[in-house]
Scaffold this motif. Structure first.
Motif, PDB file in Angstrom:
ATOM      1  N   GLY A  80       9.852 -25.500  27.045  1.00  0.00           N
ATOM      2  CA  GLY A  80       9.399 -26.315  25.928  1.00  0.00           C
ATOM      3  C   GLY A  80       7.909 -26.617  26.794  1.00  0.00           C
ATOM      4  N   ASP A  81       7.172 -27.039  27.835  1.00  0.00           N
ATOM      5  CA  ASP A  81       5.888 -27.558  28.307  1.00  0.00           C
ATOM      6  C   ASP A  81       5.604 -26.001  28.554  1.00  0.00           C
ATOM      7  OD1 ASP A  81       3.175 -27.603  28.940  1.00  0.00           O
ATOM      8  OD2 ASP A  81       4.516 -29.135  30.596  1.00  0.00           O
ATOM      9  N   SER A  82       4.397 -26.015  27.179  1.00  0.00           N
ATOM     10  CA  SER A  82       4.376 -24.276  27.545  1.00  0.00           C
ATOM     11  C   SER A  82       2.601 -23.685  28.231  1.00  0.00           C
ATOM     12  CB  SER A  82       3.561 -23.623  25.832  1.00  0.00           C
ATOM     13  OG  SER A  82       2.395 -24.950  25.280  1.00  0.00           O
ATOM     14  N   ASN A  83       2.340 -24.795  29.162  1.00  0.00           N
ATOM     15  CA  ASN A  83       1.970 -24.775  30.188  1.00  0.00           C
ATOM     16  C   ASN A  83       2.281 -25.485  31.398  1.00  0.00           C
ATOM     17  OD1 ASN A  83      -0.579 -25.722  28.425  1.00  0.00           O
ATOM     18  ND2 ASN A  83      -0.550 -27.542  28.230  1.00  0.00           N
ATOM     19  N   GLN A  84       3.171 -25.217  31.525  1.00  0.00           N
ATOM     20  CA  GLN A  84       4.153 -25.217  33.032  1.00  0.00           C
ATOM     21  C   GLN A  84       5.064 -24.041  32.896  1.00  0.00           C
ATOM     22  OE1 GLN A  84       7.138 -28.091  32.761  1.00  0.00           O
ATOM     23  NE2 GLN A  84       6.533 -29.069  35.134  1.00  0.00           N
ATOM     24  N   SER A  85       5.435 -23.590  34.369  1.00  0.00           N
ATOM     25  CA  SER A  85       5.689 -21.916  34.546  1.00  0.00           C
ATOM     26  C   SER A  85       7.246 -22.629  34.495  1.00  0.00           C
ATOM     27  CB  SER A  85       5.729 -21.870  35.484  1.00  0.00           C
ATOM     28  OG  SER A  85       6.270 -21.366  36.013  1.00  0.00           O
ATOM     29  N   PRO A  86       8.517 -22.274  32.934  1.00  0.00           N
ATOM     30  CA  PRO A  86       9.489 -22.361  33.042  1.00  0.00           C
ATOM     31  C   PRO A  86      10.187 -22.130  34.937  1.00  0.00           C
ATOM     32  CG  PRO A  86       8.783 -20.257  31.884  1.00  0.00           C
ATOM     33  CD  PRO A  86       7.993 -20.810  33.112  1.00  0.00           C
ATOM     34  N   ILE A  87       9.612 -21.832  35.922  1.00  0.00           N
ATOM     35  CA  ILE A  87      10.767 -21.342  37.022  1.00  0.00           C
ATOM     36  C   ILE A  87       9.617 -22.484  38.088  1.00  0.00           C
ATOM     37  CG2 ILE A  87      11.430 -19.457  38.725  1.00  0.00           C
ATOM     38  CD1 ILE A  87      10.297 -18.513  35.803  1.00  0.00           C
ATOM     39  N   ASN A  88      10.804 -22.766  38.962  1.00  0.00           N
ATOM     40  CA  ASN A  88      10.370 -24.343  39.861  1.00  0.00           C
ATOM     41  C   ASN A  88      10.862 -23.630  41.590  1.00  0.00           C
ATOM     42  OD1 ASN A  88       8.898 -26.210  41.707  1.00  0.00           O
ATOM     43  ND2 ASN A  88      10.871 -27.219  40.480  1.00  0.00           N
ATOM     44  N   LEU A  89      10.132 -22.559  42.349  1.00  0.00           N
ATOM     45  CA  LEU A  89      10.436 -22.624  43.361  1.00  0.00           C
ATOM     46  C   LEU A  89       9.278 -22.878  44.419  1.00  0.00           C
ATOM     47  CD1 LEU A  89      11.800 -18.828  43.375  1.00  0.00           C
ATOM     48  CD2 LEU A  89      12.946 -20.649  43.352  1.00  0.00           C
ATOM     49  N   GLY A  90       8.156 -23.404  43.428  1.00  0.00           N
ATOM     50  CA  GLY A  90       7.288 -23.554  44.704  1.00  0.00           C
ATOM     51  C   GLY A  90       6.439 -22.337  46.247  1.00  0.00           C
ATOM     52  N   LEU A  91       6.464 -21.881  45.523  1.00  0.00           N
ATOM     53  CA  LEU A  91       6.240 -20.783  46.258  1.00  0.00           C
ATOM     54  C   LEU A  91       4.722 -19.993  45.751  1.00  0.00           C
ATOM     55  CD1 LEU A  91       8.892 -18.071  46.531  1.00  0.00           C
ATOM     56  CD2 LEU A  91       7.988 -19.741  48.299  1.00  0.00           C
ATOM     57  N   PRO A  92       3.795 -20.260  47.102  1.00  0.00           N
ATOM     58  CA  PRO A  92       1.476 -19.913  46.455  1.00  0.00           C
ATOM     59  C   PRO A  92       2.008 -18.793  45.962  1.00  0.00           C
ATOM     60  CG  PRO A  92       2.499 -19.441  48.984  1.00  0.00           C
ATOM     61  CD  PRO A  92       4.064 -20.068  48.236  1.00  0.00           C
ATOM     62  N   GLU A  93       0.571 -18.662  45.808  1.00  0.00           N
ATOM     63  CA  GLU A  93       0.579 -17.416  44.884  1.00  0.00           C
ATOM     64  C   GLU A  93      -0.122 -16.679  46.031  1.00  0.00           C
ATOM     65  OE1 GLU A  93       0.297 -16.484  41.996  1.00  0.00           O
ATOM     66  OE2 GLU A  93      -0.505 -14.891  42.064  1.00  0.00           O
ATOM     67  N   SER A  94      -0.453 -17.106  47.561  1.00  0.00           N
ATOM     68  CA  SER A  94      -0.730 -16.354  47.972  1.00  0.00           C
ATOM     69  C   SER A  94       0.660 -15.067  48.439  1.00  0.00           C
ATOM     70  CB  SER A  94      -1.039 -16.924  49.574  1.00  0.00           C
ATOM     71  OG  SER A  94      -0.074 -17.431  49.466  1.00  0.00           O
ATOM     72  N   LEU A  95       1.560 -15.701  47.892  1.00  0.00           N
ATOM     73  CA  LEU A  95       2.466 -15.173  48.442  1.00  0.00           C
ATOM     74  C   LEU A  95       2.803 -13.748  47.646  1.00  0.00           C
ATOM     75  CD1 LEU A  95       5.268 -14.798  50.683  1.00  0.00           C
ATOM     76  CD2 LEU A  95       6.699 -15.936  49.046  1.00  0.00           C
ATOM     77  N   TYR A  96       2.853 -13.443  46.141  1.00  0.00           N
ATOM     78  CA  TYR A  96       2.796 -12.811  45.228  1.00  0.00           C
ATOM     79  C   TYR A  96       1.538 -12.070  45.157  1.00  0.00           C
ATOM     80  CZ  TYR A  96       6.954 -15.593  43.971  1.00  0.00           C
ATOM     81  OH  TYR A  96       8.008 -16.504  44.184  1.00  0.00           O
ATOM     82  N   ALA A  97       0.257 -12.366  45.256  1.00  0.00           N
ATOM     83  CA  ALA A  97      -0.710 -11.938  44.920  1.00  0.00           C
ATOM     84  C   ALA A  97      -1.086 -10.465  45.338  1.00  0.00           C
ATOM     85  CB  ALA A  97      -2.285 -12.831  45.786  1.00  0.00           C
ATOM     86  N   ASP A  98      -1.104  -9.514  44.030  1.00  0.00           N
ATOM     87  CA  ASP A  98      -2.134  -7.583  44.580  1.00  0.00           C
ATOM     88  C   ASP A  98      -0.437  -7.371  44.642  1.00  0.00           C
ATOM     89  OD1 ASP A  98      -4.543  -8.297  43.989  1.00  0.00           O
ATOM     90  OD2 ASP A  98      -4.832  -8.940  46.166  1.00  0.00           O
ATOM     91  N   LEU A  99       0.723  -8.055  45.056  1.00  0.00           N
ATOM     92  CA  LEU A  99       1.807  -6.926  46.000  1.00  0.00           C
ATOM     93  C   LEU A  99       2.011  -6.030  44.977  1.00  0.00           C
ATOM     94  CD1 LEU A  99       4.203  -8.879  46.885  1.00  0.00           C
ATOM     95  CD2 LEU A  99       5.111  -9.513  45.174  1.00  0.00           C
ATOM     96  N   GLU A 100       3.026  -5.323  46.040  1.00  0.00           N
ATOM     97  CA  GLU A 100       2.999  -3.979  45.113  1.00  0.00           C
ATOM     98  C   GLU A 100       4.265  -3.450  45.709  1.00  0.00           C
ATOM     99  OE1 GLU A 100       0.355  -1.581  47.615  1.00  0.00           O
ATOM    100  OE2 GLU A 100      -1.481  -1.906  46.448  1.00  0.00           O
TER     101      GLU A 100
END
Ligand code: F6R
Length: 376
Positions: free
Chosen positions: A32-52
């Motif tokens: 319902g809050d469109s500014n917030q991700s619906p998923i809350n795993l607390g993982l940093p963006e650095s873990l995911y960035a440019d992931l291949e």
């Protein structure tokens, strides 16, 4: 402490709706809050960035959860994902690739092969340029374990302590972690629309009561079947797509606690050899849930029936065609195909449990097995 259940395994099977509820609460935000991700795993963006690419290492039941995870990650987030037996990966790793996430899945956090595979991967990336650095993620039920100390990021699974040696509620908890991970990746990479994401999460929210319904309707059905199969020597489990790993898991549960030989196969592979095994003495359990491979599984099941195998269908009960071809039904509700593994595994756990109990075996402490395997 068994709270009226005859064995811990049965108690733990019945705890699964609660495990899913706890996971939903922890991993997902109120929608319902469109500014917030619906998923809350607390993982940093650095873990995911440019992931291949993603490599997952695990053993046993955790490896089966990882296979479901691969399907979810590839279909929802579009990232190529490979699942490896930790004991194999260690000695024959995939070629080094840049921007790779390595995921170790171990409920105990102490499985020697899984820890060794992660250590090897970490070491071979040391001193390489940044895009080759190991991005390590652990999925474990024991964040205080050796795995917890080894990797910088953890998704904690929320099964609570599992006493039965055969993994049941920890498997369901691992599936929940993979739904959250795949959806988190999909959200950040915008590979599925927010509407679809919300639809999947809302579907997950229905799962606890669906598992409750399955448990309520199948306790006596599986017990009856167990009575008939207590002396059976071989079982085949069939599934396709996202439910192929569930066929593997059903077979593993049965063999480890009942000592009956059981094999899980992708249903389409039967005709390439294993169908030669089938006759009236070999029952076939087929997971046939509506979706992309439903008709194929039904026709593969028909081929097994033509060899006189007794056919047991894990399938929605309302379906006329399915109900007709199966000799016995273990009905599950009709849910989104992506969510079906989490329901389909429940009757298979019950079937294995009741067969082993019927044979008078030590269900919680099967021979030759230990709860965590700390030797390589
Ligand atoms: C099966 C079972 C084992 C474990 C495997 C990995 O019921 O319990 O196959 O799944 O030994 O254990 P973890 O997840 O602790 O690494």
């Amino acid at each position: 402490e068994k709270q009226g259940f005859k064995h811990f395994m049965l108690k733990e099977i019945h705890e699964q709706p609660g495990v899913v509820r706890a996971s939903l609460e922890a991993y997902f935000n109120n929608l319902g809050d469109s500014n917030q991700s619906p998923i809350n795993l607390g993982l940093p963006e650095s873990l995911y960035a440019d992931l291949e690419q993603i490599h997952i290492v695990a053993c046993g039941t955790s490896w089966h959860a990882a296979l479901v995870g691969k399907h979810l990650i590839e279909q929802l987030a579009g990232i190529s994902t490979q699942v490896h037996y930790a004991s194999e990966y260690r000695y024959a790793p995939s070629p080094l690739t840049a921007n790779t996430l390595i995921v170790g899945v171990t409920q105990s956090g102490e499985t020697a092969d899984t820890l060794a595979a992660l250590a090897m991967e970490k070491e071979r990336r040391q001193g390489k340029e940044p895009k080759y650095q190991a991005r390590l993620l652990g999925i474990t039920n024991r964040p205080e374990s050796s795995l917890g100390h080894m990797v910088p990021h953890i998704i904690s699974t929320l099964a609570g302590i599992e006493i039965g040696v055969a993994a049941t509620k920890t498997f369901i908890a691992q599936l929940m972690a993979f739904y959250a991970l795949a959806l988190d990746l999909a959200y950040r990479r915008q590979t599925v629309s927010l509407d679809k994401l919300v639809e999947i999460i809302n579907g997950l929210r229905q799962i606890p009561k669906e598992i409750e319904a399955t448990l309520a309707s199948q306790e006596s059905l599986t017990e009856q079947l167990a009575h008939e199969f207590a002396e059976t020597q071989d079982f085949i489990f069939l599934g396709r797509g996202i439910n192929f790993p569930i066929a593997l898991e059903g077979a593993l549960k049965l063999k480890e606690i009942s000592y009956i030989h059981a094999e899980g196969y992708p249903a389409g592979e039967m005709k390439h050899g294993p169908i030669a095994l089938l006759d009236a003495k070999v029952p076939v359990v087929a997971i046939a849930v509506p979706g992309s491979v439903y008709e194929k599984v039904i026709s593969n099941s028909q081929e097994a029936k033509a060899r006189d195998s007794r056919l047991i269908g894990v399938t929605p009960v309302k379906d006329g065609e399915a109900a007709e071809i199966f000799n016995d039904l273990l009905p599950v509700s009709n849910v989104d195909e992506l969510l079906s593994p989490i329901l389909a595994v429940v009757p298979l756990q019950l079937l294995a449990y009741h067969i082993a109990a019927r044979r008078g075996l030590d269900v919680d402490q099967p021979r030759n097995l230990a709860k965590s395997v700390t030797v390589e």
